[in-house]
Design a protein around this motif. Structure first.
Motif, PDB file in Angstrom:
ATOM      1  N   ASP A   1     -78.542 -12.923 -13.272  1.00 35.57           N
ATOM      2  CA  ASP A   1     -79.549 -13.554 -12.422  1.00 35.57           C
ATOM      3  C   ASP A   1     -79.818 -14.922 -13.034  1.00 35.57           C
TER       4      ASP A   1
ATOM      5  N   GLY B   1     -81.786 -19.581  -9.942  1.00 39.98           N
ATOM      6  CA  GLY B   1     -83.190 -19.386  -9.565  1.00 39.98           C
ATOM      7  C   GLY B   1     -83.839 -20.593  -8.899  1.00 39.98           C
TER       8      GLY B   1
ATOM      9  N   ASN C   1     -85.548 -22.940  -6.123  1.00 37.44           N
ATOM     10  CA  ASN C   1     -86.490 -22.647  -5.053  1.00 37.44           C
ATOM     11  C   ASN C   1     -86.121 -23.518  -3.873  1.00 37.44           C
TER      12      ASN C   1
ATOM     13  N   HIS D   1     -83.949 -26.535 -13.996  1.00 38.20           N
ATOM     14  CA  HIS D   1     -82.938 -25.643 -13.429  1.00 38.20           C
ATOM     15  C   HIS D   1     -81.584 -25.826 -14.086  1.00 38.20           C
TER      16      HIS D   1
ATOM     17  N   HIS E   1     -80.331 -15.854  -6.784  1.00 40.05           N
ATOM     18  CA  HIS E   1     -81.687 -15.356  -6.556  1.00 40.05           C
ATOM     19  C   HIS E   1     -82.664 -16.478  -6.174  1.00 40.05           C
TER      20      HIS E   1
ATOM     21  N   TYR F   1     -94.774 -12.105  -7.262  1.00 37.67           N
ATOM     22  CA  TYR F   1     -93.486 -12.356  -7.909  1.00 37.67           C
ATOM     23  C   TYR F   1     -92.958 -11.057  -8.533  1.00 37.67           C
TER      24      TYR F   1
ATOM     25  N   ASP G   1     -89.562  -8.912  -7.803  1.00 34.20           N
ATOM     26  CA  ASP G   1     -88.557  -8.621  -8.826  1.00 34.20           C
ATOM     27  C   ASP G   1     -88.274  -7.127  -8.941  1.00 34.20           C
TER      28      ASP G   1
ATOM     29  N   TYR H   1     -81.178 -11.582 -17.023  1.00 38.76           N
ATOM     30  CA  TYR H   1     -81.981 -12.619 -16.371  1.00 38.76           C
ATOM     31  C   TYR H   1     -82.022 -13.834 -17.285  1.00 38.76           C
TER      32      TYR H   1
ATOM     33  N   VAL I   1     -83.837 -17.069 -17.649  1.00 33.97           N
ATOM     34  CA  VAL I   1     -85.028 -17.732 -17.116  1.00 33.97           C
ATOM     35  C   VAL I   1     -85.792 -18.381 -18.279  1.00 33.97           C
TER      36      VAL I   1
ATOM     37  N   GLN J   1     -91.511 -17.219 -19.123  1.00 31.55           N
ATOM     38  CA  GLN J   1     -91.687 -16.090 -18.190  1.00 31.55           C
ATOM     39  C   GLN J   1     -91.467 -14.737 -18.876  1.00 31.55           C
TER      40      GLN J   1
ATOM     41  N   PHE K   1     -91.335 -10.623 -17.304  1.00 34.57           N
ATOM     42  CA  PHE K   1     -90.165  -9.731 -17.322  1.00 34.57           C
ATOM     43  C   PHE K   1     -90.429  -8.475 -18.151  1.00 34.57           C
TER      44      PHE K   1
HETATM   45  N1  ARG Z   1     -87.375 -19.126  -8.869  1.00 34.81           N
HETATM   46  C1  ARG Z   1     -87.921 -18.813 -10.144  1.00 34.81           C
HETATM   47  C2  ARG Z   1     -88.535 -20.048 -10.799  1.00 34.81           C
HETATM   48  O1  ARG Z   1     -88.250 -21.165 -10.393  1.00 34.81           O
HETATM   49  C3  ARG Z   1     -86.897 -18.277 -11.115  1.00 34.81           C
HETATM   50  C4  ARG Z   1     -86.287 -16.975 -10.710  1.00 34.81           C
HETATM   51  C5  ARG Z   1     -85.798 -16.186 -11.876  1.00 34.81           C
HETATM   52  N2  ARG Z   1     -85.273 -14.911 -11.539  1.00 34.81           N
HETATM   53  C6  ARG Z   1     -86.010 -13.848 -11.225  1.00 34.81           C
HETATM   54  N3  ARG Z   1     -85.404 -12.727 -10.894  1.00 34.81           N
HETATM   55  N4  ARG Z   1     -87.308 -13.872 -11.258  1.00 34.81           N
HETATM   56  O2  ARG Z   1     -89.330 -19.894 -11.697  1.00 34.81           O
END
Ligand code: ARG
Length: 590
Positions: A119, A122, A124, A133, A159, A324, A328, A346, A348, A352, A356
């Motif tokens: 994953d 990510g 948006n 990113h 994702h 969120y 997930d 993941y 990320v 975060q 998780f």
């Molecule tokens: N879109 C999210 C962000 O910009 C990150 C996603 C990460 N992956 C997940 N499965 N939550 O913070």
């Protein structure tokens, strides 16, 4: 094929066994003192405790046996009980000849039959890609490629974030600007147009405007929340607009990711997981996992030995909205159902981590994953500017990925045109490739979890542990081979055999090559692409030393020359394969 250190460990292990000790003690590692020996075994120190003997006595017993071994050139024991080992050149040369004749250089496919979802990315939708990113895309791509090389079925999933308030914000801003759009007409029941009422440039401009309006006006924010809610509950016009937002953004994202040499197998979105939510919540309630707390539906995820307080995982807020974490969790159900992976990784931002941790605990507790399914959070550090603060543009804004790629490319361009042979379009193309390589390598050569300083001058330099230096080494080999083929058109590398090394630099180059197998496996198992970077940096250094000490094209002994050519071809192929695992392309010249 077996890793070199495993083969030596077997030899040393059987010497331990001959003396009645467990062969386990025969494990060897690369020497800490390459000036003294190539490998070392510290097993006698550990064995001494169990067998109640002096470590040096055991080391001496083993050393005496190993001295007879035909594959070992030198074995010595040193106080208090280390065994130092140097291999016969023959052994090393046989090993790399086998590597060069084997598929994937003899690397074992340890992942056959296993599926891993990565994953990463990510992004948006409707928000431009920015440096935040960059790391997830670069790291995820490298991990995916490395796993695939090792035989795992790797599924990279972008994702996309397409479900939150950002959609409501964009629609609200659009409504303010173009209130007459048919999507806002509640009486309309016909087909909506296939063409989006905006292009990517407009869309990218709308989001920041909407975001700033939501900060300065509470009624704007309220409306955006309302619209988000209606959209999530199926409002026809908003859903149609969202579909346009998706299409326009995805086209643009694909272009951006491709320019980074990043390609996803799955373009799944947060919205795809929504259909799984109602049943998931129902089940969690029925089984007694979820309970009400201040009006919200939560799952307690505390554990007895927590040193810090882990708050409960919230499934539904008191106003009825899901979060969120809900998405997930539902995504985990979706993934288990569709792909039944052995692991989900993941990639990320490390900020975060708590999210998780809660999601993973909740998924385990409520049985969303099988006990054997691994859930791995790989949190990466922040990319900082030279001032040590998160990276920004000169005017303080968020740096867009395109500009970053351009900046790196421009720096490289200055160097490329110093080579008068390369001009025009070719120079631009090469600079772009090397610029991206520099960017990616500088990211991957750091430990994932560490913050790092983004310094264009340093990482586009052709010296030091940089992408351009490695690429420069590959290009150098390519150019030697070109000259050689021009001089000896009938030469066939397939028939050539690598011969015993003629000197120290050649031997060191060979020894470095033997580590390939081990490095790739370790880098994957430890989720540490920087280990591949360190390896190719060392390998490039060895190649360059070897190159300076030997005149390959002018060599008169044909057997020796053929051997050298074969050796540099092998080095080129290993460097190129490693760069490919990192998602880095090499130009033909530079
Ligand atoms: N879109 C999210 C962000 O910009 C990150 C996603 C990460 N992956 C997940 N499965 N939550 O913070």
């Amino acid at each position: 094929m077996k890793k070199l250190h495993e083969l030596i460990s077997e030899i040393v292990g059987s010497a331990f066994a001959k003396w009645g000790y467990s062969p386990e003690y025969g494990k060897v590692t690369l020497s800490d003192r390459p000036d003294l020996c190539q490998f070392q075994c510290n097993g006698a120190l550990a064995a001494a405790k169990l067998y109640k003997k002096a470590p040096f006595t055991i080391a001496a017993e083993i050393t005496n046996l190993l001295k007879e071994h035909s594959d070992l050139k030198e074995v010595t024991c040193v106080m208090p009980g280390f065994i130092n080992i140097t291999l016969e050149d023959n052994f090393i040369v046989n090993y790399i000849n086998t590597m060069s004749n084997s598929e994937k250089f003899g690397c074992e496919e340890i992942g056959t039959g296993k599926t891993i979802i990565v994953d990463y990315g990510g992004a948006n939708v409707a928000k431009p890609l920015h440096v935040g990113h960059l790391r997830t895309a670069i790291i995820g791509e490298a991990i995916k490629r490395t796993g695939r090389f090792l035989g795992y079925k790797m599924l990279g999933d972008v994702h996309l974030g397409d479900w939150g308030l950002q959609i409501g914000l964009i629609i609200t801003e659009l409504k303010r600007r173009k209130p007459d759009l048919i999507y806002f007409d509640s009486g309309f029941s016909g087909e909506y147009p296939g063409e989006a009422p905006f292009n990517i440039t407009e869309l990218e401009e709308i989001y920041p405007a909407a975001s700033s309006n939501s900060k300065s006006s509470s009624s704007f924010l309220e409306e955006a929340k309302q619209i988000t809610f209606s959209f999530q509950n199926g409002h026809r016009g908003y859903v149609a607009l969202w579909q346009h937002i998706l299409n326009v953004s995805i086209d643009d994202l694909k272009k951006n990711y491709a320019s980074l040499n990043v390609f996803f197998d799955l373009w799944k979105k947060e919205s795809d997981a929504q259909p799984y939510i109602p049943k998931m919540i129902g089940d969690m309630k029925d089984k007694g996992f979820a309970c009400l707390s201040d009006g919200a539906l939560v799952v307690d995820v505390k554990e007895a030995d927590d040193i810090r307080e882990i708050p409960p995982c919230i499934l539904v807020k008191s106003d009825g909205a899901t979060l969120y974490s809900t998405t997930d969790l539902a995504t985990i159900i979706e993934r288990m159902e569709l792909y039944n992976p052995d692991e989900i990784i993941y990639i990320v931002d490390k900020r975060q981590e708590l999210h998780f941790q809660q999601v993973f605990r909740c998924a385990r507790k409520t049985g969303l994953v099988l006990p054997g399914t691994k859930l791995t959070f790989l949190g990466f550090g922040t990319m900082n500017g030279k001032d040590g603060k998160p990276f920004k543009t000169r005017d303080g804004g968020v740096m867009r990925l395109e500009y970053l790629i351009k900046e790196a490319g421009d720096k490289v361009y200055q160097r490329v045109i110093e080579n008068k042979d390369i001009t025009g379009k070719e120079a631009v193309e090469i600079s772009k490739k090397v610029g991206v390589a520099a960017l990616k390598y500088s990211d991957l050569s750091n430990q994932i979890s560490k913050d790092y300083i983004f310094d264009v001058d340093r990482f586009t330099s052709a010296e030091g542990n940089t992408g351009p230096y490695i690429i420069y080494t590959v290009v150098r080999i390519k150019s030697i081979l070109k000259k050689f083929t021009a001089a000896y058109p009938g030469f066939s590398a397939n028939k050539a055999v690598i011969q015993l090394p003629c000197g120290e630099s050649e031997r060191n180059l060979m020894l470095k090559i033997t580590q390939f197998n081990e490095v790739i496996v370790n880098s994957f198992i430890d989720n540490a692409p920087h280990k591949i970077c360190q390896f190719i940096y060392d390998l490039s250094n060895e190649l360059n030393r070897f190159y300076y000490e030997n005149k390959i094209i002018a060599e008169e002994n044909p057997l020796k020359q053929a051997s050298w050519i074969k050796l540099i071809i092998l080095t080129r192929d290993i460097l190129t394969s490693c760069l490919d695992l990192l998602g880095i392309e090499v130009p033909d010249r530079m």
